[in-house]
Design a protein around this motif. Sequence first.
Motif, PDB file in Angstrom:
ATOM      1  N   PRO A   1       0.942  -1.327  -0.213  1.00  0.00           N
ATOM      2  CA  PRO A   1      -0.158   0.070  -0.059  1.00  0.00           C
ATOM      3  C   PRO A   1       0.986   1.206   0.085  1.00  0.00           C
ATOM      4  O   PRO A   1       0.420   2.247  -0.610  1.00  0.00           O
ATOM      5  N   LEU A   2       1.909   1.192   0.705  1.00  0.00           N
ATOM      6  CA  LEU A   2       2.860   2.511   0.867  1.00  0.00           C
ATOM      7  C   LEU A   2       3.327   2.850  -0.495  1.00  0.00           C
ATOM      8  O   LEU A   2       3.317   3.980  -1.195  1.00  0.00           O
TER       9      LEU A   2
ATOM     10  N   LEU B   1      -3.182   6.110   0.834  1.00  0.00           N
ATOM     11  CA  LEU B   1      -2.629   5.180   1.570  1.00  0.00           C
ATOM     12  C   LEU B   1      -3.491   4.684   2.735  1.00  0.00           C
ATOM     13  O   LEU B   1      -3.892   3.870   2.851  1.00  0.00           O
ATOM     14  N   TYR B   2      -4.323   5.918   3.094  1.00  0.00           N
ATOM     15  CA  TYR B   2      -5.431   5.507   4.247  1.00  0.00           C
ATOM     16  C   TYR B   2      -6.453   4.867   3.405  1.00  0.00           C
ATOM     17  O   TYR B   2      -7.121   3.831   4.424  1.00  0.00           O
TER      18      TYR B   2
ATOM     19  N   GLN C   1      -6.228   2.486   1.309  1.00  0.00           N
ATOM     20  CA  GLN C   1      -5.617   0.944   1.091  1.00  0.00           C
ATOM     21  C   GLN C   1      -5.447   0.399   2.337  1.00  0.00           C
ATOM     22  O   GLN C   1      -5.973  -0.792   2.576  1.00  0.00           O
ATOM     23  N   CYS C   2      -5.179   1.120   3.717  1.00  0.00           N
ATOM     24  CA  CYS C   2      -4.942   0.652   4.718  1.00  0.00           C
ATOM     25  C   CYS C   2      -6.317   0.443   5.491  1.00  0.00           C
ATOM     26  O   CYS C   2      -6.448  -0.657   6.041  1.00  0.00           O
TER      27      CYS C   2
ATOM     28  N   THR D   1      -7.830  -2.884   4.020  1.00  0.00           N
ATOM     29  CA  THR D   1      -7.099  -3.840   4.497  1.00  0.00           C
ATOM     30  C   THR D   1      -7.688  -4.321   5.811  1.00  0.00           C
ATOM     31  O   THR D   1      -7.914  -5.496   6.089  1.00  0.00           O
TER      32      THR D   1
ATOM     33  N   GLN E   1       1.300  -9.007   5.371  1.00  0.00           N
ATOM     34  CA  GLN E   1       1.100  -7.633   4.908  1.00  0.00           C
ATOM     35  C   GLN E   1       2.509  -7.301   4.267  1.00  0.00           C
ATOM     36  O   GLN E   1       3.591  -7.061   4.760  1.00  0.00           O
TER      37      GLN E   1
ATOM     38  N   ASP F   1       5.163  -4.862   1.689  1.00  0.00           N
ATOM     39  CA  ASP F   1       5.605  -3.615   1.130  1.00  0.00           C
ATOM     40  C   ASP F   1       7.054  -3.520   1.286  1.00  0.00           C
ATOM     41  O   ASP F   1       7.919  -4.575   1.613  1.00  0.00           O
TER      42      ASP F   1
ATOM     43  N   SER G   1       2.884   2.133   6.306  1.00  0.00           N
ATOM     44  CA  SER G   1       1.752   1.142   6.184  1.00  0.00           C
ATOM     45  C   SER G   1       1.936   0.275   7.291  1.00  0.00           C
ATOM     46  O   SER G   1       0.725  -0.040   7.911  1.00  0.00           O
ATOM     47  N   TRP G   2       2.835  -0.366   7.665  1.00  0.00           N
ATOM     48  CA  TRP G   2       2.885  -1.530   8.723  1.00  0.00           C
ATOM     49  C   TRP G   2       2.758  -0.749   9.938  1.00  0.00           C
ATOM     50  O   TRP G   2       1.666  -1.247  10.899  1.00  0.00           O
TER      51      TRP G   2
END
Length: 741
Positions: free
Chosen positions: A144-145, A171-172, A174-175, A178, A196, A198, A223-224
């Motif tokens: 995602p990042l 980014l928001y 996609q996270c 998830t 996850q 990246d 992202s993590w």
Amino acid sequence: MERGPATRSGTGAPVPELWGGVECTINRVGEDYFSQLERSGHLQRITDLDAIAGLGIRAVRQPVLWEQVAPDGLPRAGWDWVDQRLLRLRELALEPIVGLVHHGSGPRDTSLVAPCFPEKLAAYAGAVAARHPWVRYYTPVNEPLTTARFSGLYGHWYPHGRDGPTFWRALYTQCRATVLAMRAIRRSQPAARLVQTDDLGRTWSTPRLAYQADFNNHLRWLSWDLLCGRVDRSHALWGWLVDCCGADPDEVLWFTGNPCPPDIVGINHYVTSERFIDERLERYPASSHGGNGRERYADVEAVRALASPTGGIGPLLQEAWARYRLPLAITEVHLHAPREDQLRWLAETWLAACAALRSGVDLRAVTVWALLGSHDWHCLLTRCDGHYEPGAFEVRGGTLRPTAVARMASQLAAGRPPAHPVLSGAGWWRRPDRLLHPPVELPVACPPRPATGEHRAPILITGATGTLGRAFARICVERGLDHRLLHRGELDIADPASVREALAHHRPWAVVNAAGYVRVDEAENDHARCFRENTDGPAHLAAECARTGTALVTFSTDLVFDGAHREPYLEDAAVAPLNVYGLSKARAEELVLERHPGALVVRTSAFFGPWDRHNFITCALQALRAGEPFHAASDLTISPTYVPDLVHACLDLLVDGESGVWHLTNGDAITWADLARRAAKVARTGTASLRPCPVAHLRLAARRPGYSALGSGHAFAMPTLDDALARCLGMGEGAAAPAPH
């Protein structure tokens, strides 16, 4: 997979599992979607899964992509492909790690900046899990990042943003998607695990830009960190997200109240993942120049600027483990490079993973990525250029051909250490010629990378005075392949004692026979010498190489055919030479494969290249530029071959351990006269003095087949003739052809 490393090496030490993955990106550029699954043919071949299982790997990153399955919404989803593939994986005892979005932006009714994206992806994820409740491992959104950067900061992919707010929104979205997707999945499979992924690298800098490198090195975890619920007002990036990216604090804090930490942190790492930033713009090309609003700087690949190579993935694994204390996996290992460097990259990554495991890192697996290769990543999937990078399998031609990467994967899956003669050499990221910019010494030394091999065995190349022998030596230097180029005084291939002595002295792992008699017309009156060099010599080499277990590649010609065909000859076509030269080569093929069935016999045709001023294209252009008459046969059809491409292809096949008869040319069936016209067009040279003529007009001593174009039945292809001509003539005669990195 739950127990962690389950394989042990021959010494009894634990080693990671080996996983695999097919490059499966479906990305959007403007209104166009680019599908790697279509480009590789994987959509049509369920048998690919059997070939993948044959490597011995334990798990597969399996695409079940939203845009592919439900482009027009869930009610109209097409599940057949997914159902068949997941069922086959279950039959093969391969654990699927299901991916739902891979650098994508969803179907057309949503996008990375659409508020509906998270809920719609969650609905799709729930439908997948309900159909296949036995599936345990998921990656709802890959990288995602990285995707937010490419789509929201750099403008490469839809929605082509180039600003902080678009980056944050992507980014928001996609996270959040998830988190919601995993909730939906766990309603059908409570034990579902999140893998996850990246990209993880590191930014290095000059002392002046240490603050920017520090920022970049915080950003790489974002992202993590979000999924783990670690981004609150004390986070190093809080101010930047809120003040520069316009993030709503409540959106950021939503993750602290809804954490969804990965069950496995999937680390993807490439040679380009590590960057170097430098305020001294004059040292770097303008394309690398950028800035942060405070000052300007160049951003380049660290490998191209740092005087000493970085420590690679090993230190990054230690950082990730120290930061999260969650199980790790290396979820993509791939390098676009000549085959030996692909092997060196995989071996180096594997050894670094084993070292991390021994040090106490909970490292579950290493993933051989792009098993079927990838298309057009050289332009970051923004165009369809037809640029293909092979992986563990070569798929050009519509069938799968295992490469040396596949063979190494099988070694690793069985718990054996990586092994191949080329591992004794250094990968290009370690060699001095990797530097494209003035070298920079870092104030702190980087940890050493693991060595991949020690014993050095060269490639022996015959024909030191010939075009082909010199080309092999030149490209072996570029590719970091240890070699010895021998002239006749050092190795007379037609003298069995000389052959035996040379192999005993140099102890090569492979021999490239680029020696031979090449004067086709003179051969008609020089039978004895032609057969001595073209038939007896290769036969002696084959016998001695077979005795010593040495790989061998030798060369044949399109002139083994009589021209009765009017479509390209494949490798299994019957030979029927019309002249002495062709007869000597046909007999050599027979003897070589009889004495050394593991030898590689390459038929090729009509050489041209940058290092030989006497080849047809160079002579034609010189005459046409001077306005001098140039006669070229209009009734002989051949398939021209660019020498650097031929050499690179032969070295790849040699490293792959291929054998038998192979046809290698740049593809097009074309007459000599039309070849002169095409070269003139590329070189922007007039053709007024070109004189197409029947071959009889040239009064050649040896008969030629009217049609001798070569095709191939193998899953392998060289670049097109137009591409080769553009590179050759763009370089200028005498310039060097760069090896592909």
